[in-house]
Design an enzyme around this catalytic site. Sequence first.
Site, PDB file in Angstrom:
ATOM      1  N   SER A 209       0.339   4.483 -13.493  1.00 29.64           N
ATOM      2  CA  SER A 209      -0.758   4.809 -12.585  1.00 29.64           C
ATOM      3  C   SER A 209      -0.836   6.325 -12.404  1.00 29.64           C
ATOM      4  O   SER A 209      -1.066   7.041 -13.366  1.00 29.64           O
ATOM      5  CB  SER A 209      -0.574   4.061 -11.257  1.00 29.64           C
ATOM      6  OG  SER A 209      -1.739   4.135 -10.472  1.00 29.64           O
ATOM      7  N   GLU A 324      -5.705  -5.435 -13.616  1.00 33.33           N
ATOM      8  CA  GLU A 324      -5.557  -4.170 -12.868  1.00 33.33           C
ATOM      9  C   GLU A 324      -6.286  -4.200 -11.530  1.00 33.33           C
ATOM     10  O   GLU A 324      -5.749  -3.794 -10.491  1.00 33.33           O
ATOM     11  CB  GLU A 324      -6.120  -3.007 -13.696  1.00 33.33           C
ATOM     12  CG  GLU A 324      -5.428  -2.742 -15.014  1.00 33.33           C
ATOM     13  CD  GLU A 324      -4.197  -1.871 -14.903  1.00 33.33           C
ATOM     14  OE1 GLU A 324      -3.737  -1.616 -13.775  1.00 33.33           O
ATOM     15  OE2 GLU A 324      -3.697  -1.452 -15.958  1.00 33.33           O
ATOM     16  N   HIS A 418      -2.244  -4.590 -11.092  1.00 33.15           N
ATOM     17  CA  HIS A 418      -1.853  -3.195 -11.300  1.00 33.15           C
ATOM     18  C   HIS A 418      -0.397  -2.988 -10.882  1.00 33.15           C
ATOM     19  O   HIS A 418      -0.021  -3.297  -9.755  1.00 33.15           O
ATOM     20  CB  HIS A 418      -2.775  -2.300 -10.468  1.00 33.15           C
ATOM     21  CG  HIS A 418      -2.562  -0.836 -10.645  1.00 33.15           C
ATOM     22  ND1 HIS A 418      -2.883  -0.168 -11.803  1.00 33.15           N
ATOM     23  CD2 HIS A 418      -2.072   0.112  -9.791  1.00 33.15           C
ATOM     24  CE1 HIS A 418      -2.614   1.120 -11.661  1.00 33.15           C
ATOM     25  NE2 HIS A 418      -2.109   1.315 -10.456  1.00 33.15           N
TER      26      HIS A 418
END
Length: 531
Positions: A209, A324, A418
């Site tokens: 990320s 995600e 995610h």
Amino acid sequence: MTLIRALLLASLATPAAAQTLVDAPAGRVTGIAQGKLAVFKGIPYAQAPVGERRWRAPQPLPRWAGTRPATDFGPACIQPSVPATSVYAPTTPLPTSEDCLSLNIWAPRQAKRAPVLVWIHGGALLTGSSREALYDGRHLADRGLVVVSINYRLGALGYLAHPALSAEDPRHVSGNYGLLDQVAALAWVRRNIAAFGGDPANVTIAGESAGALSATYLMVTPAARPLFRRAIVQSGYLVTTPALRTAAFGLPPAEAIGARALPAGDAATLRRMDAQTLTNGAAAAGFLPFANVDGVVLPEQPVVAFDAGHQAKVPVLAGFNQGEIRSLRVLAAQPPASAEAYEQGIRARYGDMADAFLRLYPAVTYRESILLTPRDALYGWTSERLVRSQTAAGRPSYLYLWDHGYPAMDDANLHAFHASELPFTFGTLSLTGPNWPKVPDTPDERRLSNAMLDYWTSFAATGTPRTAGGPAWPAFDATLPIMHFTAAPRVEPSLLAGMYDFNEAVVRRRRAAGTIPWNWNVGLNAPLPTP
């Protein structure tokens, strides 16, 4: 025997945690011996960025006198609190401080010139810490790596560009302090890691990320390029980066963004502000931390640097997650009342590209399409673009899709959300937070985690991801091979055919227009054409 004497004898019979001593160029440091590993926590890699050093480049730390204990993690950098209901909420609140520039090391005790992996934590450049249990490096170190995890300044303390700060800087730039911290940590590793058994010439940067975004920044930051040899980019997003003083691609100047978030007129006033108060205030004012194109630290728009071949020419392992956006629904458009309304909205926004859009993200499953659209525009396109760029530069690179689910995750409608690959890549299946869907303790889950640990370790060591008994992971080529992590890893050519080409076309149009950013403003969140 009295009770006091019995307790005394018992305490004498219980050995203290075994310690291990390293004399590094930075100074002597003691860590903890854990089986075959030596673990060092909370080692400072730069002077504390406090007082007059707030909003300045990190300053080298002189060699310390005596022996410094490194048995406890350092505090997290100042950050807003994560909502208690978030899937990413920590088990206990993170202790924080403005004095936070530290790193941690897990090393095989007999290591000599072992490959090194430097982990950069995620959290939108706003939250997170290297002390989170999820990032425990022991299982990677058990496989022969020296693992380093780092803290870096976050939020407004790490990324605020401001006219007052630029005016006092010798190079007349500001912001990018968190990025400079990462460069300083890599430089510390280059100078010191041999003392811990690591090879300073064989360093892989890795992150997820915002940590993956940071890795892409580092790939186009001149000062960082000599300091690493490979990169692992998990759910990275190569989005528009603001320029320091000029409007670009629909974004205002970074200095103007900072001046709106913290309007104090001079640097001295800014530095007198309480760190937590200013961090919370900037976040409440809508400040989103990003690096900025200042012509010095970050010379050009990252996507432009990759196009021009100005990035670090290193092998990359990159990928993204099927779900995600299931845990990041703030990035998705609100679903309309019907499939017809969805299709009308797409046609109004995409014009001659609408048919191609609707083939990839059809109206018949529009609620799912709304989740897939920002997934691909942010994470899918970025992953494939990085791998394509490095392959074109002659560096074998590797693409994956994380698509694994288990009962607690799928029951919560969070399939492959995610960051959900992190417990598997670190082997920390039992160390997730209180709201994280609990990973079942089964042979199948451990087998998948072991395969990922092997792939990640061998890539960091040699540039080629391998696992014993698992499929060979082919380097990216014209067949578009992708490692598909479901119940087990398997290779599937052309799994996402069309995804990259469409999103690349959208980005190129926006770059040519010069007035529209490329990020999560896609699908029903895309701008309507200007009359």
